[in-house]
Design a protein around this motif. Structure first.
Motif, PDB file in Angstrom:
ATOM      1  N   PHE A 307      -6.800  -2.564  12.601  1.00 47.94           N
ATOM      2  CA  PHE A 307      -7.135  -3.703  11.735  1.00 47.94           C
ATOM      3  C   PHE A 307      -5.931  -4.630  11.595  1.00 47.94           C
ATOM      4  O   PHE A 307      -6.055  -5.854  11.741  1.00 47.94           O
ATOM      5  CB  PHE A 307      -7.582  -3.181  10.368  1.00 47.94           C
ATOM      6  N   LEU A 308      -4.755  -4.064  11.328  1.00 44.77           N
ATOM      7  CA  LEU A 308      -3.562  -4.887  11.138  1.00 44.77           C
ATOM      8  C   LEU A 308      -3.136  -5.568  12.430  1.00 44.77           C
ATOM      9  O   LEU A 308      -2.649  -6.700  12.410  1.00 44.77           O
ATOM     10  CB  LEU A 308      -2.418  -4.034  10.594  1.00 44.77           C
ATOM     11  N   ALA A 309      -3.330  -4.897  13.546  1.00 38.89           N
ATOM     12  CA  ALA A 309      -2.953  -5.490  14.834  1.00 38.89           C
ATOM     13  C   ALA A 309      -3.757  -6.746  15.130  1.00 38.89           C
ATOM     14  O   ALA A 309      -3.293  -7.636  15.849  1.00 38.89           O
ATOM     15  CB  ALA A 309      -3.144  -4.467  15.946  1.00 38.89           C
ATOM     16  N   GLU A 310      -4.947  -6.834  14.564  1.00 36.21           N
ATOM     17  CA  GLU A 310      -5.834  -7.978  14.803  1.00 36.21           C
ATOM     18  C   GLU A 310      -5.699  -9.050  13.736  1.00 36.21           C
ATOM     19  O   GLU A 310      -6.456 -10.031  13.745  1.00 36.21           O
ATOM     20  CB  GLU A 310      -7.283  -7.495  14.873  1.00 36.21           C
ATOM     21  N   ARG A 311      -4.754  -8.881  12.793  1.00 41.07           N
ATOM     22  CA  ARG A 311      -4.626  -9.800  11.663  1.00 41.07           C
ATOM     23  C   ARG A 311      -3.216 -10.385  11.607  1.00 41.07           C
ATOM     24  O   ARG A 311      -2.372  -9.938  10.839  1.00 41.07           O
ATOM     25  CB  ARG A 311      -4.937  -9.064  10.351  1.00 41.07           C
ATOM     26  N   PRO A 312      -2.924 -11.402  12.413  1.00 47.13           N
ATOM     27  CA  PRO A 312      -1.576 -11.982  12.409  1.00 47.13           C
ATOM     28  C   PRO A 312      -1.212 -12.662  11.092  1.00 47.13           C
ATOM     29  O   PRO A 312      -0.023 -12.923  10.845  1.00 47.13           O
ATOM     30  CB  PRO A 312      -1.628 -13.000  13.561  1.00 47.13           C
ATOM     31  N   ASN A 313      -2.210 -12.947  10.247  1.00 46.44           N
ATOM     32  CA  ASN A 313      -1.911 -13.577   8.952  1.00 46.44           C
ATOM     33  C   ASN A 313      -1.527 -12.562   7.883  1.00 46.44           C
ATOM     34  O   ASN A 313      -1.289 -12.931   6.732  1.00 46.44           O
ATOM     35  CB  ASN A 313      -3.089 -14.423   8.472  1.00 46.44           C
ATOM     36  N   LEU A 314      -1.477 -11.269   8.236  1.00 48.32           N
ATOM     37  CA  LEU A 314      -1.002 -10.230   7.321  1.00 48.32           C
ATOM     38  C   LEU A 314       0.350  -9.711   7.790  1.00 48.32           C
ATOM     39  O   LEU A 314       0.536  -9.418   8.972  1.00 48.32           O
ATOM     40  CB  LEU A 314      -2.000  -9.072   7.246  1.00 48.32           C
ATOM     41  N   ASP A 315       1.267  -9.583   6.842  1.00 44.97           N
ATOM     42  CA  ASP A 315       2.604  -9.089   7.161  1.00 44.97           C
ATOM     43  C   ASP A 315       2.821  -7.766   6.441  1.00 44.97           C
ATOM     44  O   ASP A 315       2.573  -7.646   5.244  1.00 44.97           O
ATOM     45  CB  ASP A 315       3.658 -10.103   6.718  1.00 44.97           C
ATOM     46  N   GLY A 316       3.289  -6.776   7.168  1.00 45.20           N
ATOM     47  CA  GLY A 316       3.509  -5.460   6.590  1.00 45.20           C
ATOM     48  C   GLY A 316       3.448  -4.417   7.685  1.00 45.20           C
ATOM     49  O   GLY A 316       3.150  -4.726   8.843  1.00 45.20           O
ATOM     50  N   ARG A 317       3.709  -3.181   7.306  1.00 44.69           N
ATOM     51  CA  ARG A 317       3.762  -2.118   8.307  1.00 44.69           C
ATOM     52  C   ARG A 317       2.983  -0.906   7.826  1.00 44.69           C
ATOM     53  O   ARG A 317       3.078  -0.525   6.658  1.00 44.69           O
ATOM     54  CB  ARG A 317       5.220  -1.718   8.559  1.00 44.69           C
ATOM     55  N   ILE A 318       2.218  -0.323   8.726  1.00 45.92           N
ATOM     56  CA  ILE A 318       1.651   0.986   8.452  1.00 45.92           C
ATOM     57  C   ILE A 318       2.521   2.006   9.183  1.00 45.92           C
ATOM     58  O   ILE A 318       2.682   1.945  10.402  1.00 45.92           O
ATOM     59  CB  ILE A 318       0.165   1.092   8.874  1.00 45.92           C
ATOM     60  N   HIS A 319       3.094   2.924   8.431  1.00 44.68           N
ATOM     61  CA  HIS A 319       4.009   3.896   9.011  1.00 44.68           C
ATOM     62  C   HIS A 319       3.241   4.981   9.756  1.00 44.68           C
ATOM     63  O   HIS A 319       2.081   5.283   9.435  1.00 44.68           O
ATOM     64  CB  HIS A 319       4.873   4.509   7.916  1.00 44.68           C
ATOM     65  N   ALA A 320       3.878   5.558  10.743  1.00 38.77           N
ATOM     66  CA  ALA A 320       3.252   6.572  11.579  1.00 38.77           C
ATOM     67  C   ALA A 320       2.630   7.661  10.718  1.00 38.77           C
ATOM     68  O   ALA A 320       3.286   8.243   9.854  1.00 38.77           O
ATOM     69  CB  ALA A 320       4.282   7.178  12.526  1.00 38.77           C
ATOM     70  N   GLY A 321       1.354   7.936  10.968  1.00 44.64           N
ATOM     71  CA  GLY A 321       0.656   8.987  10.248  1.00 44.64           C
ATOM     72  C   GLY A 321       0.115   8.578   8.904  1.00 44.64           C
ATOM     73  O   GLY A 321      -0.622   9.339   8.273  1.00 44.64           O
ATOM     74  N   GLY A 322       0.450   7.391   8.426  1.00 42.40           N
ATOM     75  CA  GLY A 322      -0.003   6.958   7.108  1.00 42.40           C
ATOM     76  C   GLY A 322      -1.375   6.333   7.138  1.00 42.40           C
ATOM     77  O   GLY A 322      -1.850   5.873   8.178  1.00 42.40           O
ATOM     78  N   SER A 323      -2.016   6.300   5.980  1.00 45.01           N
ATOM     79  CA  SER A 323      -3.326   5.645   5.872  1.00 45.01           C
ATOM     80  C   SER A 323      -3.354   4.648   4.720  1.00 45.01           C
ATOM     81  O   SER A 323      -4.413   4.283   4.240  1.00 45.01           O
ATOM     82  CB  SER A 323      -4.439   6.686   5.700  1.00 45.01           C
ATOM     83  N   PHE A 324      -2.167   4.239   4.255  1.00 43.15           N
ATOM     84  CA  PHE A 324      -2.099   3.159   3.272  1.00 43.15           C
ATOM     85  C   PHE A 324      -0.867   2.315   3.561  1.00 43.15           C
ATOM     86  O   PHE A 324       0.064   2.769   4.238  1.00 43.15           O
ATOM     87  CB  PHE A 324      -2.091   3.686   1.831  1.00 43.15           C
ATOM     88  N   ALA A 325      -0.873   1.085   3.070  1.00 44.13           N
ATOM     89  CA  ALA A 325       0.223   0.166   3.379  1.00 44.13           C
ATOM     90  C   ALA A 325       0.280  -0.935   2.330  1.00 44.13           C
ATOM     91  O   ALA A 325      -0.707  -1.256   1.667  1.00 44.13           O
ATOM     92  CB  ALA A 325       0.027  -0.449   4.767  1.00 44.13           C
ATOM     93  N   LEU A 326       1.465  -1.512   2.182  1.00 51.10           N
ATOM     94  CA  LEU A 326       1.696  -2.655   1.307  1.00 51.10           C
ATOM     95  C   LEU A 326       1.794  -3.890   2.193  1.00 51.10           C
ATOM     96  O   LEU A 326       2.649  -3.959   3.077  1.00 51.10           O
ATOM     97  CB  LEU A 326       2.990  -2.452   0.518  1.00 51.10           C
ATOM     98  N   LEU A 327       0.925  -4.857   1.948  1.00 51.96           N
ATOM     99  CA  LEU A 327       0.797  -6.000   2.850  1.00 51.96           C
ATOM    100  C   LEU A 327       0.926  -7.323   2.104  1.00 51.96           C
ATOM    101  O   LEU A 327       0.625  -7.411   0.914  1.00 51.96           O
ATOM    102  CB  LEU A 327      -0.571  -5.959   3.556  1.00 51.96           C
TER     103      LEU A 327
END
Length: 385
Positions: A307-327
């Motif tokens: 999902f994040l890879a397809e959303r260039p208007n979102l900035d943030g990182r999903i860490h390896a193995g994680g299922s939540f992120a701050l964007l």
């Protein structure tokens, strides 16, 4: 100590909202979306029970410590509360003893009761209750930064820079809530050393520590700070196993701290016996539950990463193995994204509850099919923005 318990804005905001929306991207515990009737969670139904194990013994074995280093609690929030009680009490007793020994007459002895508040250092950005609880218990809460520009890394020197004479403990989460960053054992040990040098403890909330795939060699397959000399860790069955209804958590730490927490726990309700029995069943069958949880986690991680890879208007990182992120959204504040999502029947969490008004937190906890549909709905919201 004067104790007051004000409302916690994040909890006031989130309670009940998950039942009001079709798509829940706020809940982070790995549980099935569908509710169930009855007393036994579906993941535990039909599994065998241990014959002679105690819950405390099972946890001690898992962490490689003595049973005297473990206290079972009514969830991780209860565990963090009791840890705060024990660690703050240690500093208050030390302050009273020092002032009383310096008192030379009755007037001085009276003045000795007017001592500075114990200091607690809490990571920023961070989970709101971790600040509110020690403050309610009479502590002075100060913050130390996990810099967003450095991917929310731990910087141990910040403890010594911020600590004062009444320093009691520093509080962190691992995985970091809300960013999802996972610290290594070496990083935790360095944080603990700096906390010890400042005269206090390190308290680590590890409810998200098992969120790794493949499993590591620590308890529940994740990184732990347990066993370090001046460290207390807390955990629960809520997040990784999705068994929040049991309300079972724990503290692991030095024997003196655990005993003081145990004394404090006598003033509060204890864990219900049925919950303890089901928790024993969960730990007895942990190999099966771990595998199911990691399958669930891996699927949701891939969904969020795609999902994040397809959303260039979102900035943030999903860490390896994680299922939540701050964007962050490139043109809209966290609150604006949240309000637009609610209009689209999607729930995400405002970053202002985690010291980041420019951001929002997205969490994938439900089953992958439901999470896929929720992300599709959220994608439509973002397209309209």
């Amino acid at each position: 100590m004067t104790t007051t318990f004000p409302s916690i804005p994040y909890l006031d905001w989130i309670i009940g909202r998950t039942d009001e929306v079709t798509h829940d991207l706020a809940t982070s515990d790995l549980r099935p979306t569908a509710t169930f009737e009855g007393l036994v969670p579906p993941s535990l139904a039909g599994l065998p029970d241990p014959t002679d194990a105690t819950l405390t013994g099972q946890l001690a074995d898992r962490y490689g410590v003595s049973e005297s280093n473990v206290l079972v609690t009514a969830g991780a929030t209860h565990a963090n509360f009791l840890a705060a009680c024990a660690l703050l009490d240690r500093v208050e007793r030390r302050s009273h003893e020092t002032d009383a020994s310096e008192a030379t007459d009755a007037t001085d002895a009276t003045d000795a009761t007017d001592v500075p508040k114990p200091q607690v250092l809490v990571e920023k950005p961070g989970y709101q209750p971790l600040c509110e609880t020690p403050e309610a218990l009479g502590a002075c809460v100060d913050r130390f930064l996990r810099p967003p520009e450095f991917d929310h890394a731990l910087e141990p020197h910040r403890i010594e820079s911020a600590a004062i004479d009444t320093f009691a403990y520093a509080m962190i989460t691992n995985r970091h809530n809300p960013s999802g960053r996972l610290a290594t054992r070496a990083e935790l040990a360095e944080m603990a050393r700096h906390a010890a040098d400042a005269g206090g403890y390190l308290l680590v909330d590890e409810v998200y520590a098992p969120y790794v795939d493949p499993a590591d060699d620590g308890p529940f397959g994740g990184v732990t700070a347990a066993g370090l000399s001046n460290v207390v860790v807390t955990g629960s069955l809520t997040k990784f196993y999705g068994l929040g209804g049991l309300r079972v958590g724990w503290l692991v730490g030095p024997e003196a701290v655990i005993e003081r927490a145990r004394q404090a726990s006598m003033h509060l309700p204890s864990v219900a016996d049925p919950s303890k029995k089901l928790a024993r069943r969960a730990l007895h069958n942990s190999e099966q539950l771990d595998a199911a949880a990691r399958t669930h986690l891996s699927a949701n991680h891939e969904l969020l990463a795609s999902f994040l890879a397809e959303r260039p208007n979102l900035d943030g990182r999903i860490h390896a193995g994680g299922s939540f992120a701050l964007l962050e959204h490139e043109t809209h504040s966290g609150d604006e994204v949240v309000e637009a999502a609610l209009d689209g029947d999607v729930l995400v969490v405002p970053g202002r509850f985690f010291d980041r008004s420019d951001a929002f937190r997205i969490s994938l906890g439900g089953d992958p099919e439901a999470m896929s549909a929720a992300l599709d709905a959220f994608g439509s919201v973002l397209d309209e923005l």
